[in-house]
Every structure is written in C-alpha cells, then in structure tokens.
Write an enzyme that holds these catalytic residues in place. Structure first.
Site, mmCIF file in Angstrom:
data_model
loop_
_atom_site.group_PDB
_atom_site.id
_atom_site.type_symbol
_atom_site.label_atom_id
_atom_site.label_comp_id
_atom_site.label_asym_id
_atom_site.label_seq_id
_atom_site.Cartn_x
_atom_site.Cartn_y
_atom_site.Cartn_z
ATOM 1 N N THR A 117 0.811 -1.229 0.171
ATOM 2 C CA THR A 117 0.023 -0.061 -0.090
ATOM 3 C C THR A 117 0.872 1.136 0.117
ATOM 4 O OG1 THR A 117 -0.216 -0.616 2.260
ATOM 5 C CG2 THR A 117 -2.313 -0.688 0.887
ATOM 6 N N SER A 173 0.336 0.349 12.980
ATOM 7 C CA SER A 173 0.206 1.176 11.807
ATOM 8 C C SER A 173 0.019 2.556 12.092
ATOM 9 C CB SER A 173 -0.555 0.533 10.871
ATOM 10 O OG SER A 173 -0.746 1.346 9.714
ATOM 11 N N LYS A 176 4.971 8.375 14.441
ATOM 12 C CA LYS A 176 6.549 7.842 14.410
ATOM 13 C C LYS A 176 7.187 9.068 13.672
ATOM 14 C CE LYS A 176 4.665 3.297 12.876
ATOM 15 N NZ LYS A 176 4.405 2.497 11.757
ATOM 16 N N ASP A 217 9.378 -0.620 7.085
ATOM 17 C CA ASP A 217 9.956 -0.239 6.000
ATOM 18 C C ASP A 217 10.103 1.410 5.918
ATOM 19 O OD1 ASP A 217 7.194 0.737 5.892
ATOM 20 O OD2 ASP A 217 7.406 0.988 3.586
HETATM 21 C C1 BG6 Z 1 1.258 4.869 7.290
HETATM 22 C C2 BG6 Z 1 1.963 5.252 5.952
HETATM 23 O O1 BG6 Z 1 1.264 3.747 7.447
HETATM 24 O O2 BG6 Z 1 0.166 5.549 7.488
HETATM 25 C C3 BG6 Z 1 1.839 6.625 5.651
HETATM 26 O O3 BG6 Z 1 3.360 4.613 5.747
HETATM 27 C C4 BG6 Z 1 0.342 7.211 5.658
HETATM 28 O O4 BG6 Z 1 2.389 6.929 4.208
HETATM 29 C C5 BG6 Z 1 0.098 6.989 7.178
HETATM 30 O O5 BG6 Z 1 0.152 8.576 5.337
HETATM 31 C C6 BG6 Z 1 -1.467 7.403 7.428
HETATM 32 O O6 BG6 Z 1 -2.480 6.529 6.495
HETATM 33 P P1 BG6 Z 1 -3.814 7.080 6.480
HETATM 34 O O7 BG6 Z 1 -4.323 5.656 5.866
HETATM 35 O O8 BG6 Z 1 -4.275 7.093 7.826
HETATM 36 O O9 BG6 Z 1 -4.015 8.505 5.756
HETATM 37 MG MG MG Z 2 5.258 1.582 6.474
#
Ligand code: BG6
Ligand code: MG
Length: 224
Positions: free
Chosen positions: A21, A120, A151, A176
C-alpha cells in the site's frame, strides 16, 4: 553469555511491510501534489513513509512553499481528498496482495508461540487487514486514533508492547520507514527494516525484500 531478554513478540508496520500500500499512498499524494502545482518526488515520498496523514500533507505543502496558503479547514479537505483517492486505489486489495514471505513469517512466529501486534499509523489499517484476510493473525491492532505522537516517536510501539503485556526489550519491530525504525529503536526494541541497506543504518537487521525475511535468522540474531 547472559541473555538479557527473551523474544516474546513481533510488532509489524502495515503499509510497505505486509502489503504494498506504500505505493498507493505515493500515487494518491502525487496526484494531490500535482493538483497543487507541487512536484512530488519519490525522494520526498520516502520522508512521508510512516508519517500521519495530516503531517504528510504539511510536509508536502512545506516542500512546495505553500504552507501558508491554506486554512486548517482547507487542509482537512485536501487530506480528505487524498484519502478518498487512496481508498479508491486500495478497494481492489485481496489476499494475493500480501507481500511475499509475510504469510510464512506470521506462521513461523505463531508456531513458536510468540505474539503478534500491528503498529500502523494508518486509519485505514483495519480495512486493509480485512481485505487481506489477515486480521485474525494479529493478537492486537493498536488504535492509531488514540496515539498522540506519530512515528518517529516510540508511542505506538510502546502501546503495542503494553497491550501484549510484554517488555519492549522482548519485542522485534518490523518497518519499511526510516521514521518507523527510529520509533522502534526509541522504544528499546530490536529493529528489522525492509528496504535498501543504505537507508537503515539504525536498524539491527535489514532485509532488501519481505521475501528474504527469516524468522530463524531474526530469532538467532535477537538472541546473540
Ligand atoms: C502509514 C503510511 O502507514 O500511514 C503513511 O506509511 C500514511 O504513508 C500513514 O500517510 C497514514 O495513513 P492513512 O491511511 O491514515 O492516511
Ligand atoms: Mg510502512
């Protein structure tokens, strides 16, 4: 040799580790940046990995010298627009989009009776895990809406360890993103990075691809 801590849990990042993703985040940000006449490079994208939606937008606007041009409401609208595009792109995700080596790694971790959590930064994490049919593999999924600092702050990894009831020093974090590896190290955990070796000097162990991830090797190196 004295063994200071025993390996008890793995804490995974999602985007770019479990599934690709990260590429969809890139495409959606690139489209938004181009709408705003900001040229968006893969180099800038590397800095956005692991970073929350609103912080990513701020970085893009700063990069384009447009950080003063939008009200808070307009910024929210821009972030919503990016997310709608992103959700459209990830709509077709199926279990075939799980990155190579990940299912085996998750199986090996479970066979060794260790715990698994997800840390995440994405508010779409639950949806993605469901589409991949991987939700059941995780003992805990940290609710990112309850996390105050993104993070590279260690908060999300420390929260995962707390939920799993294990000491951070017993955990391996898999990431990553440069910001993600920093977060793992600041949490006092063992950091496994996926990506080019040159980008991850702070990681304890680096694999170029997810396919190369080896439970046996990670465990052995952790226990060294
Ligand atoms: C992280 C991604 O896991 O989630 C970022 O590495 C992203 O690129 C962040 O901006 C927030 O994601 P979302 O889906 O809440 O916009
Ligand atoms: Mg990542």
């Amino acid at each position: 040799m004295i063994q200071l801590s025993k390996l008890k849990a793995f804490i995974f990042d999602l985007d770019g580790v479990i599934t690709d993703t990260a590429e969809y985040h890139f495409l959606a940000w690139k489209a938004l940046a181009e709408d705003l006449n900001i040229s968006f490079t893969r180099e800038l994208n590397e800095e956005l990995k692991g970073i929350s939606r609103m912080d990513s937008l701020e970085k893009i606007l700063q990069f384009g010298g447009k950080e003063q041009e939008f009200s808070e409401q307009e910024k929210l609208e821009l972030a919503t627009k990016k997310n709608e595009h992103y959700v459209e792109l990830i709509n077709k995700i199926t279990p075939s989009d799980i990155l190579p080596g990940i299912e085996k790694l998750l199986r090996d971790i479970k066979q060794a009776n260790l715990e698994i959590a997800l840390a995440s930064a994405s508010k779409n994490a639950n949806m993605v895990l469901e589409a991949l049919k991987l939700k059941d593999q995780f003992d805990y999924i940290v609710d990112v809406t309850k996390i105050k600092k993104g993070k590279p702050d260690p908060e999300i990894f420390l929260k995962a360890a707390e939920l799993l009831k294990v000491d951070p020093s017993s955990c391996v974090g898999v990431e990553d993103a440069i910001a993600g590896v920093e977060a793992i190290k600041s949490a006092g955990m063992y950091a496994v990075a996926v990506g080019p070796k040159s980008s991850f000097q702070k990681a304890d162990l680096v694999y170029e691809t997810t396919e190369a991830l080896s439970f046996k090797e990670i465990k052995e190196r952790f226990e060294e």
